[in-house]
Scaffold this motif. Structure first.
Motif, PDB file in Angstrom:
ATOM      1  N   PHE A 179       4.874  -0.550  10.812  1.00 43.75           N
ATOM      2  CA  PHE A 179       3.493  -0.634  11.304  1.00 43.75           C
ATOM      3  C   PHE A 179       2.574  -1.243  10.256  1.00 43.75           C
ATOM      4  N   ILE A 180       2.642  -0.690   9.036  1.00 47.90           N
ATOM      5  CA  ILE A 180       1.772  -1.194   7.979  1.00 47.90           C
ATOM      6  C   ILE A 180       2.086  -2.670   7.721  1.00 47.90           C
ATOM      7  N   ILE A 184      -8.500  -4.636  14.598  1.00 49.14           N
ATOM      8  CA  ILE A 184      -8.495  -5.502  13.419  1.00 49.14           C
ATOM      9  C   ILE A 184      -9.624  -6.529  13.504  1.00 49.14           C
ATOM     10  N   VAL A 220       0.489  -4.780  10.468  1.00 49.25           N
ATOM     11  CA  VAL A 220      -0.970  -4.868  10.317  1.00 49.25           C
ATOM     12  C   VAL A 220      -1.310  -5.825   9.178  1.00 49.25           C
ATOM     13  N   LEU A 221      -0.554  -5.719   8.086  1.00 47.34           N
ATOM     14  CA  LEU A 221      -0.860  -6.551   6.922  1.00 47.34           C
ATOM     15  C   LEU A 221      -0.660  -8.036   7.201  1.00 47.34           C
ATOM     16  N   LEU A 256      -4.975  -2.666  19.151  1.00 44.25           N
ATOM     17  CA  LEU A 256      -4.814  -2.901  17.712  1.00 44.25           C
ATOM     18  C   LEU A 256      -5.455  -4.226  17.309  1.00 44.25           C
ATOM     19  N   TYR A 295     -12.871  -7.377  10.837  1.00 45.87           N
ATOM     20  CA  TYR A 295     -13.312  -8.638  10.264  1.00 45.87           C
ATOM     21  C   TYR A 295     -14.708  -9.028  10.680  1.00 45.87           C
ATOM     22  N   LEU A 330      -6.040 -13.153  11.439  1.00 43.70           N
ATOM     23  CA  LEU A 330      -7.242 -12.888  12.225  1.00 43.70           C
ATOM     24  C   LEU A 330      -8.492 -13.155  11.401  1.00 43.70           C
ATOM     25  N   GLU A 331      -8.368 -12.929  10.095  1.00 42.42           N
ATOM     26  CA  GLU A 331      -9.524 -13.095   9.231  1.00 42.42           C
ATOM     27  C   GLU A 331     -10.046 -14.516   9.283  1.00 42.42           C
ATOM     28  N   GLY A 348       2.015   3.477   1.270  1.00 40.26           N
ATOM     29  CA  GLY A 348       2.279   2.120   0.789  1.00 40.26           C
ATOM     30  C   GLY A 348       1.162   1.531  -0.051  1.00 40.26           C
ATOM     31  N   ASN A 349       0.041   2.250  -0.078  1.00 40.67           N
ATOM     32  CA  ASN A 349      -1.162   1.720  -0.706  1.00 40.67           C
ATOM     33  C   ASN A 349      -0.940   1.153  -2.113  1.00 40.67           C
ATOM     34  N   TRP A 384      -7.428   6.671   2.470  1.00 36.79           N
ATOM     35  CA  TRP A 384      -5.999   6.762   2.743  1.00 36.79           C
ATOM     36  C   TRP A 384      -5.298   5.503   2.248  1.00 36.79           C
ATOM     37  N   ILE A 385      -5.208   4.460   3.043  1.00 36.00           N
ATOM     38  CA  ILE A 385      -4.583   3.234   2.531  1.00 36.00           C
ATOM     39  C   ILE A 385      -5.697   2.253   2.235  1.00 36.00           C
ATOM     40  N   GLN A 386      -6.081   2.186   0.969  1.00 33.40           N
ATOM     41  CA  GLN A 386      -7.244   1.369   0.663  1.00 33.40           C
ATOM     42  C   GLN A 386      -6.949  -0.112   0.810  1.00 33.40           C
ATOM     43  N   ALA A 387      -5.698  -0.480   0.621  1.00 28.99           N
ATOM     44  CA  ALA A 387      -5.359  -1.892   0.754  1.00 28.99           C
ATOM     45  C   ALA A 387      -5.680  -2.379   2.158  1.00 28.99           C
ATOM     46  N   ILE A 388      -5.596  -1.481   3.120  1.00 28.82           N
ATOM     47  CA  ILE A 388      -5.943  -1.870   4.482  1.00 28.82           C
ATOM     48  C   ILE A 388      -7.390  -1.493   4.771  1.00 28.82           C
ATOM     49  N   ILE A 406       1.157  -2.092  -2.274  1.00 28.75           N
ATOM     50  CA  ILE A 406       0.448  -3.271  -1.763  1.00 28.75           C
ATOM     51  C   ILE A 406      -0.533  -3.772  -2.811  1.00 28.75           C
ATOM     52  N   PHE A 424      -0.668  -9.551  10.185  1.00 29.63           N
ATOM     53  CA  PHE A 424      -1.546 -10.074  11.237  1.00 29.63           C
ATOM     54  C   PHE A 424      -2.973 -10.240  10.720  1.00 29.63           C
ATOM     55  N   ARG A 425      -3.317  -9.420   9.730  1.00 29.15           N
ATOM     56  CA  ARG A 425      -4.704  -9.371   9.290  1.00 29.15           C
ATOM     57  C   ARG A 425      -5.238 -10.707   8.760  1.00 29.15           C
ATOM     58  N   PRO A 426      -4.553 -11.333   7.784  1.00 26.50           N
ATOM     59  CA  PRO A 426      -5.137 -12.571   7.267  1.00 26.50           C
ATOM     60  C   PRO A 426      -5.281 -13.640   8.340  1.00 26.50           C
TER      61      PRO A 426
END
Lengths: 530, 509
Positions: free
Chosen positions: B411-412, A186, B415-416, A182, A190, B422-423, B490-491, A72-76, B494, B418-420
């Motif tokens: 939403f996307i 996430i 998530v985008l 959420l 990781y 948390l990484e 959005g894929n 679906w959204i590969q970037a995520i 991005i 917040f992700r780095p």
């Protein structure tokens, strides 16, 4: 036919959404509200019939059937991955079964903006089915959140007097919980990335990595992740002390909303615990089980005691939900096959019995526009059929043998009795104490429900306004009959239900108990039946 | 003294040139044939479209455009691509939305359109500039145009106040920024970001660099309205015409974020083994982490208390700057270049989602608020869900997207970003993300409040559905589709945003 069976779950998710579009289009184009309920009913009935095809499925090697997995959204890094197994199968069917009933229940009740009402109802169905079939954590989260919005509007627009307070409280409680989840989701991504070099939201991939021992959670991390998920689900169930949104939401919601809330939305919490928390974090599940068992028992007793003193019928049923869901939590955290099977069974029972109770309360509310118990008394003389149905449903809710509630509660109690999860040392017998404490809840349930029945139906007809009450119409009888049938059927012959879910439940149980050194306790009887 | 080869290259800045030329054309045309609103608007839109096409062409690699030019002063990398897209979208939408305001209040449209294009040019310079001086030039071009636009409602006292406040405080911020640039030049001997990044590894680390960095944080903090540099925002946003407020909340903010990211993430990176650079890195990360938490919390808590929808959105924009900062910090912590590019793309993508959603919301506010934005209180939205369901549901959609509900752009975006963070697996950053999540839950209250008043309250005063001009209809349809498109599909975008320069270069060859 292949096309249908390959995409069965996607069809089930999308069909109600298309129904919503149809309703919207119809109302915008013809500006006629008369047909909307028929369109909605048609879509929900067709969805139910299609969902029956799920029963024909045979599990694949990983236990799931009708699986579908596309990027679906590969970037995520998220995939649209759906599938059903013994755990979700019955919950999907419960959803599709209860929806036509909910639509019919509001046949004449919705005067304000019917188009929007049916649109939200159908969108809600899409989201609910999506929740139960998602196998990708992010997709699950997405549907979990998406189910919130239609319900928010259903309560907020068509609810009772105090609806705004109730619906905002409902939204904020649940949204807060799911946002914590959420973060957990996430973080899992990781942790998996660190362990294997590829992040994933896919539940089955995560489980496989955990199984292979490639991914382990350091001491506090596992517990924290467990809590991130569990708090979100506990709010939804709701587990004491997170329950305060429930009575408000239930009381203010329109009948259809209450029925869906009780029958399906609460189950998302218990389903989530079994689907995600137990398999992903077995150690933390064992560690924290005592806390959840204590909270469950508090919920059972507290819910019952508070239900007893409610002057409002709907509020009483709402608090009884808190108590009943306490039983479900108790059974799940016993980590025995009996208890967990019982919990799953009780989820279905609660959906049917409590759903039916809310319907019945709705019927009388439509006639008299009050839910105060004190307004009634002796109405069995004017509404004999209604009284019969009500008493019958009450019995099912209390757990009378040969009715569905009994099977579930019995299994849960036996499961807790045999549970080893609380035995810190050999000499302590906390499991017996827990079972007995929960057992009092059954007695309390009889007290508050029977007392309500007595005050509403029996004695002399004192309130003159009740003299002219009409008994149930054919539509209302038609609504109740399938529910009553299931109450009996599930009480007398639970085997087909339990058999289908057995493998999945046992797999989860084994996963949790395996490394504990605890005994994996199988119910020999059902093992033979298999 | 040796002169460096300035390697002049016009194609690399082709989009900027197009916008500047069109801006001048619009301005001159308006001098001779004033008040031709439709024409200047259309010409501006065409210019923006051409600039977008030029950008896409550069990025496709067919033009063999170098990665840097003009003596390293400009660069085209994924940061530039992502943010420039945001600016072009913001300007185009602003022109469409402004039609109703321009018509109603007889604004001098030519001036307005020219100013908007100049502001866009400034923003684009801020994203393409790889030199602090270019960035500062862009910032000033942008700011001066925006000061004027805030005061375009000449007869309105609040608009004048807004412009004045914005001007005084903005100049102060520019001064800080310039001082910071000077100090950093003093410390490193260069204003070029790439040069700076190479020189901070020097073990003879001058403390001047730290002071300069702090000045830059203050300067950029003003521009993105981060707490504690945010106090100007509510008054300026409330006083300016709703269209301009929408523009200010999205465009200049995104531009400031572009430069902020460029200077800090790329200019002050973590360099393994370089103790001094590590110190600087840790300092700015910690400071920004605290600022991010403060920004989100103050923005949200204050937004809860507002009774004016424009003001509520002003505070909400403060909290969104906080969320974006989370992504910026995550980018600063990225371990590899690829991870950094992804995190930078996340920041740009977040600004895009925020811009589309917020501009949609401001389009509806402009429609409902009428002349001089008289009707922008929460009460004015009472019960419009019954009377104008389409408008109300669209507004509800924007609110849910700002809240970050799944299936919407917000939403996307969340998530985008917040992700780095948390990484990184860093405790401080995890705390920041948890704070961001709690803040999202808090924000539910005020976004829902608007939905509540629109749908659940009865309307007591009379209601006449607004006339919706075609341009605004187009803007609303674009934003609604954008919210869903970015949220569900959005894929592709991005991936384009996070494609690192080396990949683009490889495709050229």
């Amino acid at each position: 036919m292949d096309l249908i069976s390959e995409n069965l779950l996607t069809i089930l998710i999308l069909l109600p959404a298309f129904g919503a579009l149809a309703v919207l289009g119809h109302s915008l184009y013809w500006k006629d509200d008369g047909h909307l309920k028929w369109i909605t009913l048609g879509f929900t009935v067709v969805a139910f019939l299609i969902s029956l095809l799920l029963l024909t499925g045979t599990p694949g090697s990983n236990g799931f059937f009708f699986e579908k997995n596309i990027p679906w959204i590969q970037a995520i890094g998220t995939n649209y991955h759906v599938g059903v197994d013994g755990l979700s199968l019955w919950l999907v069917l419960l959803t599709t079964f209860i929806m036509p009933i909910a639509v019919l229940s509001s046949w004449h009740a919705v005067e304000k903006r019917p188009a929007a009402f049916y649109v939200f109802l159908l969108l809600l169905q899409s989201a609910m089915i999506g929740v139960f079939v998602s196998l990708d954590l992010l997709v699950f989260y997405l549907f979990f959140e998406a189910s919130l919005v239609p319900m928010f509007f259903l309560i907020g627009i068509w609810g009772g007097e105090n609806r705004i307070y109730a619906t905002v409280k409902f939204f904020i409680f649940t949204a807060f919980g799911s946002l914590l989840m959420l973060v957990g989701i996430i973080a899992l991504y990781y942790l998996h990335l660190e362990a294997t070099g590829a992040g994933t939201f896919d539940l089955l991939t995560l489980l496989a990595t955990l199984e292979a021992g490639k991914l382990t959670f350091a001491a506090p991390v596992g517990t924290l992740l467990f809590l991130a998920f569990a708090i979100s689900f506990a709010i939804k169930v709701p587990v004491f002390p997170f329950h305060t949104w429930l009575p408000d939401a239930h009381t203010e919601a329109p009948t259809a909303g209450s029925v869906i809330l009780a029958a399906v939305l609460l189950k998302m919490g218990t389903y989530g615990l079994m689907r995600f928390n137990f398999p992903l974090f077995p150690e933390a599940s064992r560690e924290l089980a005592p806390i959840f068992i204590v909270l469950a028992i508090i919920g059972i007793i507290y819910g019952a005691l508070v239900a007893m003193v409610q002057p409002d019928m709907k509020r009483l049923v709402a608090y009884s939900s808190v108590a009943h869901m306490g039983f479900v939590i108790l059974g799940m955290f016993s980590f025995t096959e009996w208890g967990m099977q019982g919990a799953l069974y009780q989820m279905l029972n609660h959906g049917i019995s409590t759903g039916a109770l809310f319907l019945l309360v709705g019927f009388i509310y439509e006639r008299r526009h009050t839910r105060a118990i004190s307004e009634y008394g002796g109405i069995s003389s004017v509404m004999p059929l209604y009284a019969t149905f009500f008493v019958f449903t009450t019995m099912s809710s209390i757990g009378l043998p040969f009715l569905n509630g009994f099977v579930g509660e019995f299994l849960i109690m036996v499961g807790m009795w045999k549970s080893t999860i609380l035995s810190v040392t050999d000499s302590a017998n906390w499991n017996y104490i827990a079972t007995m404490a929960a057992g009092t809840g059954v007695i309390f349930a009889a007290v508050y429900l029977l007392w309500m029945v007595q005050r509403i139906f029996f004695g002399k007809l004192t309130n003159e306004k009740n003299r002219g009450l009409k008994d149930l119409t054919y539509r209302e009888i038609g609504l109740m009959v399938p529910l009553l049938f299931l109450m009996v059927y599930m009480g007398v012959y639970p085997k087909p239900f339990l058999e289908r879910s057995r493998d999945t439940v046992v797999a989860i149980q084994e996963r949790v108990m395996r490394q504990a050194g605890g005994t994996v306790d199988h119910d020999e009887h059902t093992a033979k039946a298999k | 003294m040796q002169l460096a080869d300035p390697n002049v290259n016009l194609t690399i800045i082709l989009p900027e040139i197009i916008i500047a030329v069109v801006g001048i054309v619009v301005m001159l045309y308006d001098c001779f044939f004033p008040k031709n609103r439709v024409l200047t608007g259309a010409v501006s839109l065409i210019g923006i479209g051409l600039a977008g096409a030029a950008l896409a062409w550069i990025w496709s690699g067919t033009g063999n455009v170098p990665l840097t030019a003009w003596g390293g002063m400009v660069t085209h990398d994924n940061l530039r691509l992502g943010f420039t897209t945001v600016f072009l979208v913001v300007s185009a939408l602003t022109i469409l939305i402004s039609t109703v305001w321009v018509e109603q209040e007889e604004v001098a449209a030519g001036e307005f359109h020219a100013l908007l294009l100049f502001a866009t040019f400034g923003m684009m310079l801020m994203a393409v500039g790889n030199d602090m001086v270019v960035i500062f030039l862009g910032l000033e071009t942008l700011s001066i145009a925006t000061y004027v636009m805030a005061g375009l409602r000449k007869g309105d006292l609040r608009s004048n106040e807004s412009a004045m406040k914005y001007f005084v405080l903005g100049s102060l911020a520019s001064a800080f920024l310039l001082y910071g640039i000077a100090l950093i030049y003093g410390a490193t001997g260069s204003t070029n970001i790439t040069e700076i990044a190479a020189r901070i590894a020097d073990p003879n680390f001058p403390a001047l660099l730290l002071v300069g960095g702090a000045m830059l944080i203050v300067g950029f903090g003003f521009k993105i309205a981060a707490v504690p540099f945010h106090v100007w925002t509510p008054d300026v946003y409330e006083g300016a015409p709703a269209t301009i407020t929408g523009f200010m909340a999205t465009g200049p903010k995104a531009a400031a974020f572009a430069s902020f990211t460029r200077v800090f993430v790329i200019g002050f990176p973590f360099i393994a083994g370089a103790e001094a650079a590590g110190y600087l890195h840790q300092a700015w990360i910690s400071v920004l982490a605290v600022i991010a938490i403060l920004t989100m919390t103050v923005g949200n808590v204050a937004a809860i208390m507002q009774n004016n929808v424009k003001r509520m959105l002003a505070f909400s924009s403060i909290s969104h700057a906080g969320y974006t900062l989370v992504g910026l910090i995550g980018a600063g912590f990225a371990a590899t270049t690829a991870a950094r590019d992804e995190a930078v793309a996340a920041v740009a993508f977040y600004m895009l989602t925020y811009a589309v959603t917020t501009l949609g919301a401001f389009a509806i506010i402009t429609l409902l608020a009428q002349r001089n934005d008289r009707r922008a209180e929460f009460n004015d939205f009472n019960g419009i869900g019954t009377h104008s369901p389409v408008l109300a549901f669209t507004m509800a959609l924007f609110m849910l997207s700002l809240l970050g509900m799944p299936l919407t752009a917000g939403f996307i975006g969340k998530v985008l970003v917040f992700r780095p963070a948390l990484e990184a697996g860093n405790t401080l950053l995890t705390v920041v993300v948890v704070a961001a999540v709690i803040n999202t839950a808090i924000s539910a209250y005020y976004y829902l409040r608007l939905i509540v008043v629109m749908f659940f309250k009865e309307r007591t005063t009379s209601w006449t559905a607004p006339q919706i001009p075609a341009a605004v209809t187009a803007a609303i349809i674009i934003t609604v589709l954008g919210v869903f498109y970015l949220g569900i599909f959005g894929n592709g975008l991005i991936e384009k945003f996070s494609r690192s320069v080396t990949v683009a270069e490889a495709q050229v060859k």
